[in-house]
Design an enzyme around this catalytic site. Structure first.
Site, mmCIF file in Angstrom:
data_model
loop_
_atom_site.group_PDB
_atom_site.id
_atom_site.type_symbol
_atom_site.label_atom_id
_atom_site.label_comp_id
_atom_site.label_asym_id
_atom_site.label_seq_id
_atom_site.Cartn_x
_atom_site.Cartn_y
_atom_site.Cartn_z
ATOM 1 N N ASP A 44 53.517 98.426 89.691
ATOM 2 C CA ASP A 44 53.383 97.055 88.975
ATOM 3 C C ASP A 44 54.507 96.740 88.055
ATOM 4 O O ASP A 44 54.617 97.282 87.233
ATOM 5 C CB ASP A 44 52.164 97.206 88.117
ATOM 6 C CG ASP A 44 51.759 95.868 87.428
ATOM 7 O OD1 ASP A 44 52.492 95.080 87.278
ATOM 8 O OD2 ASP A 44 50.661 95.738 86.938
ATOM 9 N N PHE B 41 48.188 98.318 82.081
ATOM 10 C CA PHE B 41 47.692 96.993 82.001
ATOM 11 C C PHE B 41 47.883 96.225 83.432
ATOM 12 O O PHE B 41 49.049 96.210 83.858
ATOM 13 C CB PHE B 41 48.244 96.238 81.043
ATOM 14 C CG PHE B 41 47.491 94.761 81.045
ATOM 15 C CD1 PHE B 41 46.256 94.626 80.433
ATOM 16 C CD2 PHE B 41 48.312 93.871 81.351
ATOM 17 C CE1 PHE B 41 45.947 93.263 80.296
ATOM 18 C CE2 PHE B 41 47.744 92.210 81.700
ATOM 19 C CZ PHE B 41 46.543 92.092 80.921
ATOM 20 N N LYS C 215 56.083 87.814 86.122
ATOM 21 C CA LYS C 215 56.495 86.982 84.821
ATOM 22 C C LYS C 215 57.824 86.410 84.837
ATOM 23 O O LYS C 215 57.935 85.112 84.726
ATOM 24 C CB LYS C 215 56.514 87.981 83.839
ATOM 25 C CG LYS C 215 54.979 88.582 83.156
ATOM 26 C CD LYS C 215 54.904 89.221 82.003
ATOM 27 C CE LYS C 215 53.494 89.374 81.538
ATOM 28 N NZ LYS C 215 52.674 90.564 81.895
HETATM 29 C C1 LIG Z 1 51.306 90.629 82.365
HETATM 30 C C2 LIG Z 1 51.124 91.562 83.298
HETATM 31 C C3 LIG Z 1 50.028 91.433 84.166
HETATM 32 C C4 LIG Z 1 49.212 90.209 84.245
HETATM 33 O O1 LIG Z 1 49.960 89.101 84.679
HETATM 34 P P1 LIG Z 1 49.272 87.683 84.487
HETATM 35 O O2 LIG Z 1 50.199 87.028 85.124
HETATM 36 O O3 LIG Z 1 48.943 87.609 83.097
HETATM 37 O O4 LIG Z 1 48.138 87.655 85.338
HETATM 38 C C5 LIG Z 1 49.773 92.623 85.124
HETATM 39 N N1 LIG Z 1 50.891 93.814 85.081
HETATM 40 C C6 LIG Z 1 51.374 93.827 84.142
HETATM 41 C C7 LIG Z 1 52.312 95.170 84.007
HETATM 42 C C8 LIG Z 1 51.537 92.801 83.232
HETATM 43 O O5 LIG Z 1 52.459 93.122 82.126
#
Ligand SMILES: *Cc1c(COP(=O)(O)O)cnc(C)c1O
Length: 406
Positions: free
Chosen positions: A225, A140, A254
């Site tokens: 990521d 994701f 986050k």
């Molecule tokens: C939550 C998440 C995203 C997206 O972040 P947003 O702030 O919701 O745009 C991207 N990569 C990972 C691994 C995530 O957990």
């Protein structure tokens, strides 16, 4: 949510989230309170965001102080908090790696935007013709057009085709599959060190190291990521630190703001140099309020040794979960855990139903797959709170197994 709230919600908000079950009004540490005064233990942290807990006094003070000092000037100018955040992030990313030379930081407003910027940086670095990116199935990376294309969940792509091209996917934990997906148009691999949204899927020992070797052999950039895993949550400052590898680009978001929206991209100086004035930008990114908060988050996290807290409380939480008859196994690292439920528990409900029953009983978790509960309490959670939360989960799992109302 009460019926008036539900009516107002349905009448005025887009239906992309489903009707929220609860209206929270206040939080303190691990606790949340709803509009009827009910208390909950928050073992989800707004999706791994409030790592230092709710209403942390130092974070609240940073918000208040910056709000009455300076809120916004745009990126035509610099403000002091950004500088310290960039310095600290760079030091933390490089800790536990062999990178001696400082990298560079670019602020963004969210995880998706941080990844979007990283993908643009990859394109700018390699130039036209090498824009391809290989990501993992089950990954994701966000909801913007490019990060959605990078996300390895094809069913999420369908309604939004055509998406930007050049993205392909390979099996998680399978370096040979990544290698097979390469051709001369590929310039980077993009992976999470531990898939959060995909179901709390830990990387096998060696997978990230082998992927790094493959990137070195083929001249590919390795983009990590760390939006969900970064800043202590897995028991290391960054998830990739567990593998002892060197990244080219790292994205965070986050936990960086503990609830204020902020994201960032880190890149080696060599890669970062590809961005020249005018190549990318954002009106709000890194503005004084979020930067002052991120600065305080990083200061507090270093003072309390956030990775150590995650490692210690994570070991306790894992041990507690493993004692539950309804839990078949525990995945994850530190305080980012997935509890796989037994077929018995799942006989007449999914993990999403179990999470809902937990909410009704005062514990916030989420069903990240139909069979897996995700637990991500604040790194500051106490041992007593862990025991209390697991007691609630135990009751919910037991009530279901004996056919009682959950
Ligand atoms: C939550 C998440 C995203 C997206 O972040 P947003 O702030 O919701 O745009 C991207 N990569 C990972 C691994 C995530 O957990």
């Amino acid at each position: 949510m009460n019926s008036t709230g539900a009516e107002r919600w349905t009448a005025h908000l887009m239906g992309n989230y489903g009707i929220p079950p609860v209206t929270f009004v206040r939080g303190a540490g691990t606790e949340l309170f709803d509009d009827a005064g009910n208390r909950y233990l928050d073992f989800l942290c707004g999706l791994a965001v409030t790592g230092l807990g709710h209403s942390h006094p130092r974070i609240a003070a940073a918000v208040a102080e910056q709000a009455s000092t300076l809120l916004h000037v745009s990126n035509l100018f610099v403000t002091e908090p950004q500088l310290e955040v960039a310095e600290r992030l760079d030091r933390l990313v490089r800790s536990g790696t062999d990178l001696d030379e400082p990298g560079r930081v670019l602020f963004q407003n969210s995880g998706a935007e941080a990844n979007e910027a990283a993908l643009k940086l990859v394109r700018k670095f390699h130039g036209r013709g090498r824009h391809g990116v290989v990501a993992a199935f089950g990954s994701f990376h966000g909801r913007t057009m490019a990060t959605l294309a990078a996300t390895g969940q094809p069913e999420k792509h369908e309604p939004f085709q055509p998406l930007p091209e050049g993205f392909r996917h390979a099996a998680w934990n399978d370096v040979a599959a990544f290698e097979a997906a390469l051709d001369p148009s590929v310039g980077a691999v993009l992976v999470e060190p531990l898939q959060g949204e995909g179901g709390v899927n830990t990387a096998d020992a060696g997978f990230l190291r082998d992927l790094r070797l493959l990137c070195d052999e083929r001249g590919l950039l390795m983009v990590l990521d760390e939006v969900q895993t970064g800043l202590g949550r897995t028991g290391a400052w960054f998830g990739f630190h567990h593998a002892g590898i060197r990244p080219d680009i790292v994205t965070v978001a986050k936990a960086l703001g503990n609830g204020v929206p902020v994201g960032a991209v880190w890149a080696t100086a060599e890669v970062a140099a590809a961005f020249r004035p005018g190549d990318h930008g954002s009106t709000f990114a890194g503005q004084p309020l979020v930067a002052a908060v991120a600065r305080e988050v990083l200061r507090v996290m270093e003072e309390v040794d956030a990775p150590r807290l995650a490692e210690e409380r994570g070991a306790e939480l894992t041990a507690l979960l493993e004692t539950l008859p309804g839990v078949a196994g525990v995945r994850g690292l530190g305080l980012l855990l997935g509890a796989e439920l037994t077929p018995d528990v799942l006989a007449d409900r999914t993990a999403v139903d179990v999470a809902r029953a937990c909410l009704d009983a005062g514990l916030v978790v989420n069903g990240v797959t139909p069979t897996t509960l995700r637990l991500a309490p604040p790194l500051t959670v106490s041992s007593d709170e862990l025991a209390e939360g697991i007691g609630i989960l135990d009751d919910v799992l037991t009530a279901g197994a004996t056919g009682g109302a959950a």
